[in-house]
Design an enzyme around this catalytic site. Structure first.
Site: not given
Ligand code: MRU
Length: 391
Positions: A55-56, A201, A242, A253
Site C-alpha cells: 500500500g502506497a 487485498q 499508488d 491496483k
Molecule cells: O500491491 P499493493 O497491495 O501494494 O497495492 C496497493 C494497493 O493496495 C492499491 O493499489 C491501493 O488501492 C492503493 S495504495 C493506497
C-alpha cells in the site's frame, strides 16, 4: 485503527527499544495477526518487496524507517536508498520518503545527529501520513453526507477496489477514511469490497479491517462492480492510488480502470482518495510514464486461503498455462470525478490540483540527494563507519 477493540497503527518503533521497527505482517491476514520485528535495512527491503507491508502510504513509511535503520547500522546510505527504491516500482511514496530522509540526514552534522534526524524524520513521515489520511476522511465525509441527504437517510453504498484502507497506510487509510468517518458519525453506510485478484487485498485485508471496525460490507468478485452500478446499487466509488500525476491520471491496483469505465457509463461518481505524497509532481502523462509493476506469474496461477487450521496454497490453472501478472493500471483523468486530498477535494486536472498545491510547479524528476561530505562537528564520531561514502 481497531484490532480486537485495540488501537493499532501498521508500523511503529518498539516501545522501550527504538532500534527495532515493528510492523503488522500482512501476509498472514485475515487468518493470523502477526507482528514482525525489523532491525536492518535489508530486512525492511525484503518486507516491502515481499509485501509483508504494502500500500502506497505504508510503503513510504516503511522506507522512511528503513533509512533510519540504515543510519543506525552505519550502512552506506546511498546504497540503502537504492536498495529500498528498487523494491517496488509503482508507488511513488517509496522514492518520496527515501529522498526526504536523505535530504534530512545529510543536513545533520555528525553520526549521533544523523541517527536522531533519521528517527525523527521517519516518525514525521508516519505521523503525517496518519494525519493526512484523517483529513481525507473529513473532506470525504462531506461527500457522503451529501449523498445521504439526497437519499433521505437511506443506506449509502460505496464500492472500493483493493485495499486503500488503514493497512495500506499508517492509520485510517485513504479510500476508507471517509467511510470510517461516516460510520463513526452514525450514518448508515455499506461497502462493496472487490476481492482484487490475484493477491486478494480486498477480500483479505479490506474486508478484515472493515469488519474489525464494525462497518457493514459485502465482498464481491472483481467483475461484479459494473452489474451493481447498472442496478443502482452503488452510490459512490472511492479508490486509492499508488501514483497520480499532477495532471490527474491515476495508477491504482489492476482492475481500477474497468471500475472507472463502468462508473462513467452508469453516472456513478468515481473518486480517488490520496495524500499529497502519492502525487508525482514530475509526471504529466500517466499512461506513458507511470511504471507498472509486473509480478510473478505464480500469484495468478495460485490462490491461498485458510483450511483446517492452516494457510494453504492451491493451483487454480492448468500447470502448463502461461500467466501474466500486471499489478496496476492507469485510469485517465477524464474518468475521475474528483480527488480527495488532505487539503480538500479537487477535479482531476492540472489547474485544480496545482490550485490546491501551488508550491508544486511542474519540475523534472527529483535528483537523488547526494552525500556531499562526511559529517563532522560532533568530535569523535566524524569519520565513523556509519558515514556513507559519497559516490
Ligand atoms: O500491491 P499493493 O497491495 O501494494 O497495492 C496497493 C494497493 O493496495 C492499491 O493499489 C491501493 O488501492 C492503493 S495504495 C493506497
Amino acid at each position: 485503527m481497531n484490532v480486537g477493540g485495540q488501537h493499532f497503527r501498521t508500523i511503529w518503533l518498539k516501545p522501550g527499544d527504538p532500534r527495532v521497527v515493528q510492523l503488522i505482517d500482512q501476509r498472514f491476514l485475515p487468518h493470523r495477526f502477526v507482528v514482525e520485528d525489523v532491525t536492518t535495512v535489508e530486512q525492511m527491503a525484503i518486507a516491502i518487496r515481499d509485501m509483508h507491508v504494502r500500500g502506497a502510504g505504508l510503503i513510504g513509511a516503511a522506507a522512511g524507517y528503513g533509512m533510519y535503520l540504515a543510519t543506525l547500522e552505519g550502512a552506506d546510505l546511498m546504497q540503502a536508498a537504492a536498495q529500498l527504491k528498487a523494491t517496488r516500482p509503482t508507488a511513488v511514496n517509496l522514492a518520496w520518503a527515501v529522498d526526504r530522509q536523505l535530504r534530512a540526514i545529510i543536513a545533520a552534522d555528525c553520526v549521533k545527529d544523523r541517527i536522531a534526524t533519521a528517527s525523527a524524520t521517519a516518525t514525521q513521515i508516519a505521523d503525517e501520513d496518519a494525519e493526512y489520511c484523517h483529513l481525507i476522511g473529513r473532506h470525504g465525509l462531506e461527500l457522503i453526507h451529501r449523498i445521504a441527504r439526497e437519499k433521505q437517510g437511506k443506506q449509502v453504498n460505496v464500492l472500493t477496489h483493493c485495499n486503500a484502507g488503514w493497512l495500506a497506510f499508517v492509520d485510517y487509510g485513504s479510500a476508507t477514511s471517509p467511510i470510517y468517518a461516516a460510520h463513526d458519525a452514525g450514518m448508515p453506510i455499506h461497502v462493496w469490497v472487490d476481492e482484487t485478484r490475484p493477491r486478494n487485498q480486498g477480500s483479505k485485508l479490506t474486508a478484515w479491517e472493515l469488519g474489525e471496525h464494525g462497518v457493514s460490507h459485502t465482498v464481491v468478485a472483481d467483475n461484479t462492480g459494473g452489474h451493481l452500478m447498472q442496478r443502482g446499487d452503488v452510490d459512490l466509488v472511492i479508490v486509492g492510488t499508488d501514483r497520480t500525476t499532477y495532471t490527474g491520471d491515476v495508477a491504482n491496483k489492476i482492475g481500477t480502470y474497468l471500475k472507472a469505465l463502468a462508473a462513467n457509463d452508469t453516472g456513478v461518481p468515481f473518486y480517488v482518495a490520496l495524500p499529497s505524497s502519492s502525487f508525482d509532481w514530475s509526471m504529466r502523462d500517466g499512461l506513458a510514464e507511470i511504471p507498472i509493476e509486473e509480478r510473478g506469474s505464480e500469484e495468478v496461477k495460485h490462490a491461498d486461503g485458510w483450511s483446517k487450521g492452516r494457510q494453504v496454497e492451491v493451483r487454480v490453472t492448468p500447470e502448463a498455462s502461461a500467466a501474466a501478472n500486471y499489478g496496476f493500471d492507469v485510469t485517465p483523468r477524464r474518468l475521475v470525478t474528483g480527488l480527495i486530498t488532505e487539503r480538500g477535494i479537487c477535479a482531476a486536472n492540472e489547474d485544480s490540483i496545482l490550485a490546491l498545491f501551488p508550491e508544486h510547479a511542474p519540475v523534472a524528476p527529483a535528483a537523488t540527494a547526494t552525500l556531499l561530505s562526511p559529517p563532522g562537528g560532533c568530535g569523535s564520531e566524524a569519520g565513523d563507519k556509519s558515514v556513507a561514502s559519497p559516490e
